[in-house]
Design an enzyme around this catalytic site. Structure first.
Site, PDB file in Angstrom:
ATOM      1  N   LYS A  29      24.761  70.098  34.674  1.00 40.40           N
ATOM      2  CA  LYS A  29      24.644  70.201  33.211  1.00 40.40           C
ATOM      3  C   LYS A  29      23.949  71.484  32.761  1.00 40.40           C
ATOM      4  CE  LYS A  29      24.562  65.185  32.451  1.00 40.40           C
ATOM      5  NZ  LYS A  29      24.541  64.718  33.846  1.00 40.40           N
ATOM      6  N   HIS A  73      42.466  76.162  10.006  1.00 38.01           N
ATOM      7  CA  HIS A  73      41.239  75.380   9.840  1.00 38.01           C
ATOM      8  C   HIS A  73      41.021  74.993   8.386  1.00 38.01           C
ATOM      9  CE1 HIS A  73      38.995  75.106  13.688  1.00 38.01           C
ATOM     10  NE2 HIS A  73      39.861  76.039  14.048  1.00 38.01           N
ATOM     11  N   GLU A  76      36.965  67.527  15.238  1.00 40.69           N
ATOM     12  CA  GLU A  76      37.304  68.896  14.850  1.00 40.69           C
ATOM     13  C   GLU A  76      38.771  68.964  14.471  1.00 40.69           C
ATOM     14  OE1 GLU A  76      37.459  73.495  16.526  1.00 40.69           O
ATOM     15  OE2 GLU A  76      36.575  71.908  17.751  1.00 40.69           O
ATOM     16  N   ASP A  92      31.251  61.883  31.238  1.00 33.93           N
ATOM     17  CA  ASP A  92      29.941  62.296  30.736  1.00 33.93           C
ATOM     18  C   ASP A  92      30.129  63.553  29.889  1.00 33.93           C
ATOM     19  OD1 ASP A  92      27.362  63.022  30.245  1.00 33.93           O
ATOM     20  OD2 ASP A  92      26.690  62.953  32.329  1.00 33.93           O
TER      21      ASP A  92
END
Length: 833
Positions: free
Chosen positions: A635, A809, A504, A711
């Site tokens: 998660k 951006h 990104e 993770d």
């Protein structure tokens, strides 16, 4: 083997001592007085004067033999250079050539001048070293010494342990073979062979002492330089000798030894001396002397004309006509197999920027490897080029060996396609992770018709041995993610460069701007090791039994028994709490335990399983529904993690001065505090967000997670963050910022942290591996993540209040393909009403 390994490791670890000692011996040998009264040779006056014994140099046989030897030396040197150019990089070529030829030449000359002064000055010494030097052996040693894995000393020691016995046998055989030339009766050849034997012995001693020390020293100086690393991955199979070839060499050595014993029998003649008349040439006239001089000049000139012509031809061929190709070398038998590569080039144009119409043209090159058949480190060219054997024979070999090391790639693929070898077990069956990945790519590409797509996925230059049974299964390659850094970010008084792996654009730049605004004031952090959780779901026959079970667990004495069973499963896992949730007759036992520097999911699962076995003894009617009942919660966005915490609970704070707000963020404290209240607090509450009272904490968390081997899926829980901003200072113009993250799940050991790249990022932060105290490094990593989140929050909030978000951006994250040409041909049809 162990002795060779210990010797090589000693030389590599005591580099300067070995080098200085060797050079000292060289200096001593060079400084010894050699010209005694009886050793000074008589020289002839004048180049044309005939001297006793000099005519032997110009005999026809002598000249022919010496010319042949010199030409052979040049051809062999050319062959060595060509092979080295294919083995590895030019740096290995330079280092192996210098140390194998130049160092041995210097040492041999010193030793020869010490014992045989007439041998030290022979003009054919350079040709001898071209002929006897084994530069490829030095290249193999260099390649092994610079391979990835253990520390430098162990790598060099392991390489010498594999090459030492082979080098000893090769040296012995070469000395015996070259020594035969000393029996030829040709004076110059005898001198050369004697010198060559001495050169071989000294070259061997240099290889096992001086060369490992220098190699280790050069590797230390060049550590971290990409251009100094080998071009192809190293395998121990590269250095293991062929046992058949070794046996043949031993037989040859025994035969040559018999020849030497027979020819050099001490009583073959009286006193071992062959007596004969010594002829001297006495010139009879000046004309004869002049004619004889012309003859000698012509013979010497013809000799050197042949050598010069050959040398020029080889140089021209190597420089101008040598075809530059990519090769893969089987290091065992120096067999070369060419690998042809396709190169796909595209030149897309991108428009980057705000309102600028300028085009930035970039050219990207994709290299598609032709993978079939390729020579792997564990397979020889003979296996690849041999005819494919029948299925029954291959299957019998596989079942008898329990592996496929002796099978060719085509034969292994045949067994996989016939379901005799599971596709996921290729690495274990082949004993070579890289070869397993390559063959799996071949099978999967053919099975799903995705050959071209898979060829674009990189797979070389990666240590798959660390991935196997640890990080990933069914591996077909790896995806490279760019890693940038934000910083310096001062946390608790110490500056850090924060590695962030992301695709990104603007994320790293934005975080870096926040770190700049924080400046030398830095971020202050506090960390609490909450512990990892696992919540099995158990069911009792009825609610009464469920209530009894809950009361039994809540009892302090019973809890101590459960804790003992839990803690016995690990050296680091220590149970802190069992929080029980009830749903009818079902109990959810949320085990919370500290796990040291590991993230700890496996530790807690193992401990919870052992605790349930103990609980089953007291409640036989208990049924374990699932080891995880989603009450952990792992998660998934869950309020229990937001409220009770999971992993590490971190709180960071900093104060941004009004000057920094104006110069860096182009805003003020009141504007940012107002935006934070409306956006991060009110807006998140209106959306019903759980733990989402922040601008974009997940961005920084995930980028650091990927870079450091965490993770990535844990970012769901770990990104829980509450960002607060308040005005402060005497005039209310400074900004006080805090970030609270109650459930950061991180570890610095286990999982993806064992991979080389991820371990390097942890090392950059100074938190690689286990700390001196339990959870020291993991707690420091958690505080660095929270501080980075704070920097990123500041920068994004400032961009939002200034309407800079879209602009940044467009500059950093948006590359629009130029579709102007395609758009011109578009016809838009408007329906009529």
């Amino acid at each position: 083997m162990k002795v060779w390994g210990a010797h090589g490791e000693f030389c590599a670890r005591h580099q300067w001592e070995v080098i200085v000692a060797t050079l000292a011996l060289l200096a001593c040998a060079a400084s010894v007085e050699r010209n005694g009264p009886g050793n000074r040779s008589e020289h002839c006056a004048g180049w044309a004067r005939a001297c006793p014994g000099l005519e032997a140099e110009y005999q026809a046989a002598d000249a022919v033999i010496m010319t042949f030897v010199r030409c052979a030396a040049l051809l062999y040197a050319y062959y060595q250079i060509s092979n080295l150019h294919k083995i590895a990089s030019k740096y290995l070529l330079i280092i192996a050539g210098v140390f194998s030829t130049f160092a041995s030449f210097i040492f041999t000359s010193a030793v020869a001048s010490l014992f045989w002064s007439e041998l030290a000055s022979i003009k054919d010494a350079p040709f001898l070293f071209l002929l006897v030097a084994d530069v490829a052996r030095g290249a193999r040693m260099a390649k092994a010494g610079w391979s990835a894995g253990e520390d430098q000393g162990k790598r060099v020691g392991r390489a010498l342990a594999l090459l030492g016995p082979t080098a000893t046998l090769d040296t012995l055989l070469a000395v015996l073979l070259v020594g035969v030339g000393a029996l030829s009766g040709v004076p110059r050849l005898e001198h050369m062979c004697t010198f060559a034997c001495l050169a071989l012995l000294v070259d061997y001693l240099v290889f096992v002492t001086f060369y490992p020390a220098c190699l280790s020293l050069v590797a230390d100086f060049a550590s971290g330089r990409k251009e100094m690393s080998p071009d192809s991955p190293f395998s121990e199979a590269d250095l293991k000798p062929n046992p058949v070839v070794q046996r043949v060499k031993m037989i040859m050595a025994a035969g040559l030894l018999c020849v030497h014993l027979t020819s050099r029998w001490p009583w073959s003649s009286d006193n071992g001396i062959i007596e004969g008349p010594t002829d001297t040439l006495t010139p009879t006239s000046n004309d004869n002397i002049l004619l004889h001089s012309y003859v000698k000049w012509f013979s010497v000139s013809a000799d050197y004309i042949v050598i010069a012509t050959l040398l020029c031809a080889l140089i021209i061929k190597f420089v101008f006509f040598e075809e530059q190709r990519n090769w893969v070398i089987d290091m065992n038998d120096m067999t070369v197999k060419e690998v042809v590569q396709e190169q796909a080039r595209s030149k897309p144009k991108f428009s980057v920027g705000d309102d600028s119409n300028s085009e930035v043209s970039t050219q990207t090159e994709g290299v598609l490897e032709d993978e079939w058949p390729t020579l792997s480190p564990s397979s020889s060219a003979a296996k690849l080029n041999s005819k494919k054997r029948p299925m029954a024979e291959c299957l019998e070999i596989y079942r008898s060996e329990g592996a496929c090391v002796s099978l060719s790639d085509e034969e292994v693929v045949m067994l996989v396609e016939q379901s005799h070898i599971p596709l996921h077990r290729l690495e274990a069956v082949l004993g070579d992770p890289l070869r397993g990945v390559r063959l799996r790519r071949k099978v999967v590409g053919a099975r799903f018709q995705t050959e071209l797509a898979i060829k674009q996925l990189p797979y070389l230059n990666y240590d798959y041995s660390k991935v196997l049974n640890a990080c990933c299964e069914n591996v077909i390659g790896y995806v490279g993610v760019p890693v940038g850094y934000a910083g310096p970010l001062v946390v608790d008084g110490k500056p850090y460069m924060i590695p962030m792996a992301t695709t990104e654009g603007a994320l790293v730049a934005s975080t870096n701007r926040g770190a700049k605004a924080i400046g030398i004031r830095g971020v202050t952090s506090v960390v609490e090791d909450v512990g990892m959780t696992r919540a099995p779901a158990i069911k009792l026959p009825n609610v009464v039994r469920a209530h009894e079970c809950r009361q039994w667990i809540d009892n302090k004495d019973n809890y101590a028994v459960i804790k003992e069973a839990f803690d016995s499963t690990s050296r680091f896992a220590r149970l802190q709490e069992i929080h029980i949730g009830v749903d009818g007759a079902t109990l959810y036992l949320r085990f919370r335990a500290t796990t040291g520097d590991a993230m700890g999911m496996n530790m807690v699962s193992k401990g919870a399983e052992n605790a349930l076995k103990l609980l089953k003894n007291y409640f036989p009617d208990m049924e374990v529904i699932s080891l995880s009942g989603n009450y952990c919660s792992d998660k998934k966005a869950a309020a229990i993690n937001w409220v009770k915490g999971r992993g590490k609970r971190v709180v960071c704070e900093t104060t941004i001065t009004s000057d920094s707000l104006r110069t860096i963020f182009k805003t003020d404290a009141k504007t940012l505090a107002r935006c934070n209240k409306i956006k991060n607090l009110s807006g998140s509450a209106l959306a019903g967000s759980i733990g989402g009272n922040n601008a974009h904490a997940a961005n920084m968390v995930t980028a650091i997670y990927i870079a450091t081997g965490q993770d990535p899926a844990q970012n769901v829980t770990s990104s829980n963050c509450s960002t607060n901003m308040e005005v402060c200072g005497e005039n209310g113009e400074d900004l006080y910022v805090t970030c609270t993250m109650p459930s950061l799940e991180v570890g610095t050991v286990g999982g993806g942290t064992i991979l080389t790249g991820q371990g390097a990022c942890l090392d950059i932060l100074g938190v690689k591996g286990a700390g001196a105290r339990p959870a020291e490094n993991s707690a420091r990593l958690a505080s660095l993540i929270c501080a980075t989140v704070l920097a990123g929050e500041l920068s994004l909030m400032a961009a939002l209040v200034n309407s800079d978000l879209v602009k940044s951006h467009m500059r950093h994250n948006r590359s629009t393909v130029n579709v102007q040409v395609q758009a011109e041909n578009i016809t838009l049809k408007v329906p009529t009403l």
